[in-house]
Design a protein around this motif. Structure first.
Motif, PDB file in Angstrom:
ATOM      1  N   HIS A 202       0.849  -1.190   0.000  1.00 43.57           N
ATOM      2  CA  HIS A 202       0.000   0.000   0.000  1.00 43.57           C
ATOM      3  C   HIS A 202       0.885   1.240   0.000  1.00 43.57           C
ATOM      4  CE1 HIS A 202      -3.401   2.620   0.870  1.00 43.57           C
ATOM      5  NE2 HIS A 202      -2.711   3.146   1.873  1.00 43.57           N
ATOM      6  N   ASP A 203       0.671   2.101  -0.981  1.00 41.48           N
ATOM      7  CA  ASP A 203       1.459   3.331  -1.106  1.00 41.48           C
ATOM      8  C   ASP A 203       2.957   3.049  -1.078  1.00 41.48           C
ATOM      9  OD1 ASP A 203      -0.752   4.924  -1.369  1.00 41.48           O
ATOM     10  OD2 ASP A 203      -0.787   5.581   0.721  1.00 41.48           O
ATOM     11  N   GLY A 204       3.349   1.973  -1.757  1.00 43.06           N
ATOM     12  CA  GLY A 204       4.764   1.644  -1.864  1.00 43.06           C
ATOM     13  C   GLY A 204       5.359   0.956  -0.652  1.00 43.06           C
ATOM     14  N   LYS A 205       4.515   0.661   0.361  1.00 40.93           N
ATOM     15  CA  LYS A 205       5.007  -0.004   1.571  1.00 40.93           C
ATOM     16  C   LYS A 205       4.361  -1.389   1.692  1.00 40.93           C
ATOM     17  CE  LYS A 205       5.672   4.334   4.092  1.00 40.93           C
ATOM     18  NZ  LYS A 205       5.304   5.120   5.312  1.00 40.93           N
ATOM     19  N   LYS A 206       5.160  -2.346   2.073  1.00 42.20           N
ATOM     20  CA  LYS A 206       4.674  -3.720   2.176  1.00 42.20           C
ATOM     21  C   LYS A 206       4.084  -3.974   3.570  1.00 42.20           C
ATOM     22  CE  LYS A 206       7.860  -5.645  -1.237  1.00 42.20           C
ATOM     23  NZ  LYS A 206       8.902  -6.671  -1.504  1.00 42.20           N
ATOM     24  N   TYR A 207       3.019  -4.774   3.586  1.00 44.34           N
ATOM     25  CA  TYR A 207       2.429  -5.195   4.852  1.00 44.34           C
ATOM     26  C   TYR A 207       2.287  -6.714   4.860  1.00 44.34           C
ATOM     27  CZ  TYR A 207      -1.884  -5.125   2.026  1.00 44.34           C
ATOM     28  OH  TYR A 207      -2.821  -5.318   1.045  1.00 44.34           O
ATOM     29  N   GLU A 208       2.206  -7.271   6.074  1.00 45.00           N
ATOM     30  CA  GLU A 208       2.123  -8.720   6.240  1.00 45.00           C
ATOM     31  C   GLU A 208       0.737  -9.182   6.683  1.00 45.00           C
ATOM     32  OE1 GLU A 208       5.263 -10.278   8.682  1.00 45.00           O
ATOM     33  OE2 GLU A 208       6.746  -8.881   7.862  1.00 45.00           O
ATOM     34  N   GLU A 209      -0.078  -8.240   7.114  1.00 43.46           N
ATOM     35  CA  GLU A 209      -1.427  -8.593   7.530  1.00 43.46           C
ATOM     36  C   GLU A 209      -2.351  -7.393   7.364  1.00 43.46           C
ATOM     37  OE1 GLU A 209      -0.635  -9.744  11.587  1.00 43.46           O
ATOM     38  OE2 GLU A 209      -0.995  -7.713  12.342  1.00 43.46           O
ATOM     39  N   VAL A 210      -3.652  -7.673   7.341  1.00 41.11           N
ATOM     40  CA  VAL A 210      -4.665  -6.619   7.268  1.00 41.11           C
ATOM     41  C   VAL A 210      -5.460  -6.658   8.564  1.00 41.11           C
ATOM     42  CG1 VAL A 210      -6.636  -5.681   6.013  1.00 41.11           C
ATOM     43  CG2 VAL A 210      -4.832  -6.884   4.768  1.00 41.11           C
ATOM     44  N   ARG A 211      -5.501  -5.506   9.232  1.00 37.77           N
ATOM     45  CA  ARG A 211      -6.285  -5.400  10.465  1.00 37.77           C
ATOM     46  C   ARG A 211      -7.619  -4.726  10.144  1.00 37.77           C
ATOM     47  NH1 ARG A 211      -2.390  -4.242  15.680  1.00 37.77           N
ATOM     48  NH2 ARG A 211      -0.770  -5.769  15.136  1.00 37.77           N
ATOM     49  N   HIS A 212      -8.663  -5.520  10.204  1.00 40.33           N
ATOM     50  CA  HIS A 212     -10.007  -5.018   9.932  1.00 40.33           C
ATOM     51  C   HIS A 212     -10.664  -4.596  11.247  1.00 40.33           C
ATOM     52  CE1 HIS A 212     -10.090  -6.378   5.739  1.00 40.33           C
ATOM     53  NE2 HIS A 212      -9.538  -7.502   6.149  1.00 40.33           N
ATOM     54  N   TYR A 213     -11.237  -3.398  11.255  1.00 40.25           N
ATOM     55  CA  TYR A 213     -11.961  -2.891  12.416  1.00 40.25           C
ATOM     56  C   TYR A 213     -13.397  -2.582  12.004  1.00 40.25           C
ATOM     57  CZ  TYR A 213      -7.427  -2.278  14.693  1.00 40.25           C
ATOM     58  OH  TYR A 213      -6.184  -2.489  15.243  1.00 40.25           O
ATOM     59  N   ALA A 214     -14.342  -3.331  12.565  1.00 37.60           N
ATOM     60  CA  ALA A 214     -15.756  -3.081  12.313  1.00 37.60           C
ATOM     61  C   ALA A 214     -16.328  -2.304  13.470  1.00 37.60           C
ATOM     62  CB  ALA A 214     -16.515  -4.397  12.140  1.00 37.60           C
ATOM     63  N   THR A 215     -17.172  -1.299  13.173  1.00 37.72           N
ATOM     64  CA  THR A 215     -17.895  -0.577  14.218  1.00 37.72           C
ATOM     65  C   THR A 215     -19.384  -0.600  13.912  1.00 37.72           C
ATOM     66  OG1 THR A 215     -17.753   1.607  13.165  1.00 37.72           O
ATOM     67  CG2 THR A 215     -15.932   0.965  14.611  1.00 37.72           C
ATOM     68  N   LEU A 216     -20.157  -0.436  14.970  1.00 29.57           N
ATOM     69  CA  LEU A 216     -21.613  -0.395  14.833  1.00 29.57           C
ATOM     70  C   LEU A 216     -22.178   0.622  15.805  1.00 29.57           C
ATOM     71  CD1 LEU A 216     -24.347  -1.608  13.799  1.00 29.57           C
ATOM     72  CD2 LEU A 216     -24.208  -3.182  15.759  1.00 29.57           C
ATOM     73  N   VAL A 217     -23.107   1.440  15.322  1.00 28.90           N
ATOM     74  CA  VAL A 217     -23.895   2.310  16.175  1.00 28.90           C
ATOM     75  C   VAL A 217     -25.360   1.920  15.992  1.00 28.90           C
ATOM     76  CG1 VAL A 217     -24.599   4.679  16.694  1.00 28.90           C
ATOM     77  CG2 VAL A 217     -22.228   4.199  16.033  1.00 28.90           C
ATOM     78  N   VAL A 218     -26.022   1.598  17.098  1.00 30.04           N
ATOM     79  CA  VAL A 218     -27.406   1.122  17.017  1.00 30.04           C
ATOM     80  C   VAL A 218     -28.158   1.558  18.266  1.00 30.04           C
ATOM     81  CG1 VAL A 218     -26.792  -1.121  18.020  1.00 30.04           C
ATOM     82  CG2 VAL A 218     -28.878  -0.902  16.673  1.00 30.04           C
ATOM     83  N   ASP A 219     -29.413   1.923  18.085  1.00 25.13           N
ATOM     84  CA  ASP A 219     -30.300   2.273  19.195  1.00 25.13           C
ATOM     85  C   ASP A 219     -31.207   1.088  19.484  1.00 25.13           C
ATOM     86  OD1 ASP A 219     -29.384   4.975  19.472  1.00 25.13           O
ATOM     87  OD2 ASP A 219     -30.543   5.504  17.696  1.00 25.13           O
ATOM     88  N   LEU A 220     -31.076   0.541  20.685  1.00 28.40           N
ATOM     89  CA  LEU A 220     -31.907  -0.594  21.076  1.00 28.40           C
ATOM     90  C   LEU A 220     -33.060  -0.128  21.952  1.00 28.40           C
ATOM     91  CD1 LEU A 220     -29.161  -3.271  21.953  1.00 28.40           C
ATOM     92  CD2 LEU A 220     -30.311  -2.843  19.759  1.00 28.40           C
ATOM     93  N   LYS A 221     -34.207  -0.721  21.755  1.00 29.27           N
ATOM     94  CA  LYS A 221     -35.405  -0.341  22.509  1.00 29.27           C
ATOM     95  C   LYS A 221     -35.707  -1.359  23.607  1.00 29.27           C
ATOM     96  CE  LYS A 221     -37.399   2.063  18.546  1.00 29.27           C
ATOM     97  NZ  LYS A 221     -38.556   2.173  17.631  1.00 29.27           N
TER      98      LYS A 221
END
Length: 221
Positions: A202-221
């Motif tokens: 990525h952008d000329g730099k090598k990486y060995e892993e991908v760190r995925h971050y999922a977020t959620l915003v939800v209103d519970l009743k």
């Protein structure tokens, strides 16, 4: 030795306390959203949005159709109007590289999602095209959070949960990718991380892993 251990623990908790994640936060009327990079669901005045401006945000309508959402850049938040009949907003942004001596070089990718009023479980699930997502599932008045990667359950994932009362807690997915249920009503903000052992550049730099971050915003009743 005890003093050293205490320092290490203190540093670990400090790192957790200052962790920032990309959240899509709906306004109370559901007509607009703010995208923030923050410890909580409020804009952080010390954080700019330069690396988040590339966010590709999509709205899923009540009939299942998806439409792109254009956002406006601000100094500490992105803002966007919510399309009529939208029930779900979801997106992905490549944040950049993580390069530290104590960790493998990694590509950081954020997957924020916000659920609007009246969204059912089917509509709330992005599915196979989501590298990582959190789906709330409600039964008998209790809601558990399911973590999916490319449409499949992900086990042993720790979720950090911002509770409606301002406190925070942690949950963990079982072998089926779901957590123990929560019961309180109000707004929840959740994030989860999953590491994909995938090398690339990525952008000329090598990486060995991908760190995925999922977020959620939800209103519970």
């Amino acid at each position: 030795m005890r003093f050293l251990s205490a320092l290490i623990l203190a540093a670990a908790f400090a790192a957790m306390a200052t962790a920032h994640f990309v959240y899509v936060v709906p306004a109370k009327d559901g007509k607009t959203v703010q995208v923030v990079m923050s410890e909580n669901l409020d804009p952080d005045d010390n954080v700019t949005m330069d690396k988040v401006n590339g966010l590709k945000l999509t709205a899923r309508l009540e009939d299942g159709k998806e439409v792109p959402v254009t956002h406006k850049a601000g100094p500490h938040a992105l803002t966007a109007d919510v399309p009529a009949h939208a029930k779900l907003l979801h997106g992905t942004v490549i944040y950049g590289m993580l390069s530290r001596k104590d960790a493998k070089p990694a590509l950081l990718v954020y997957h924020p999602k916000a659920i609007l009023d009246g969204c059912d479980q089917k509509t709330a699930t992005v599915g196979e095209k989501a590298a990582l997502e959190i789906v709330p599932v409600t039964a008998a008045g209790k809601t558990s959070f399911h973590v999916h990667g490319a449409g499949k359950p992900v086990a042993d994932v720790e979720l950090s949960v911002l509770l409606p009362d301002g406190k925070a807690t942690k949950l963990k997915t079982d072998k089926d990718g779901k957590t123990e249920p929560v019961t309180g009503a109000g707004r929840y903000g959740i994030w989860a991380r999953h590491i994909e052992p995938k090398a690339g550049e990525h952008d000329g730099k090598k990486y060995e892993e991908v760190r995925h971050y999922a977020t959620l915003v939800v209103d519970l009743k």
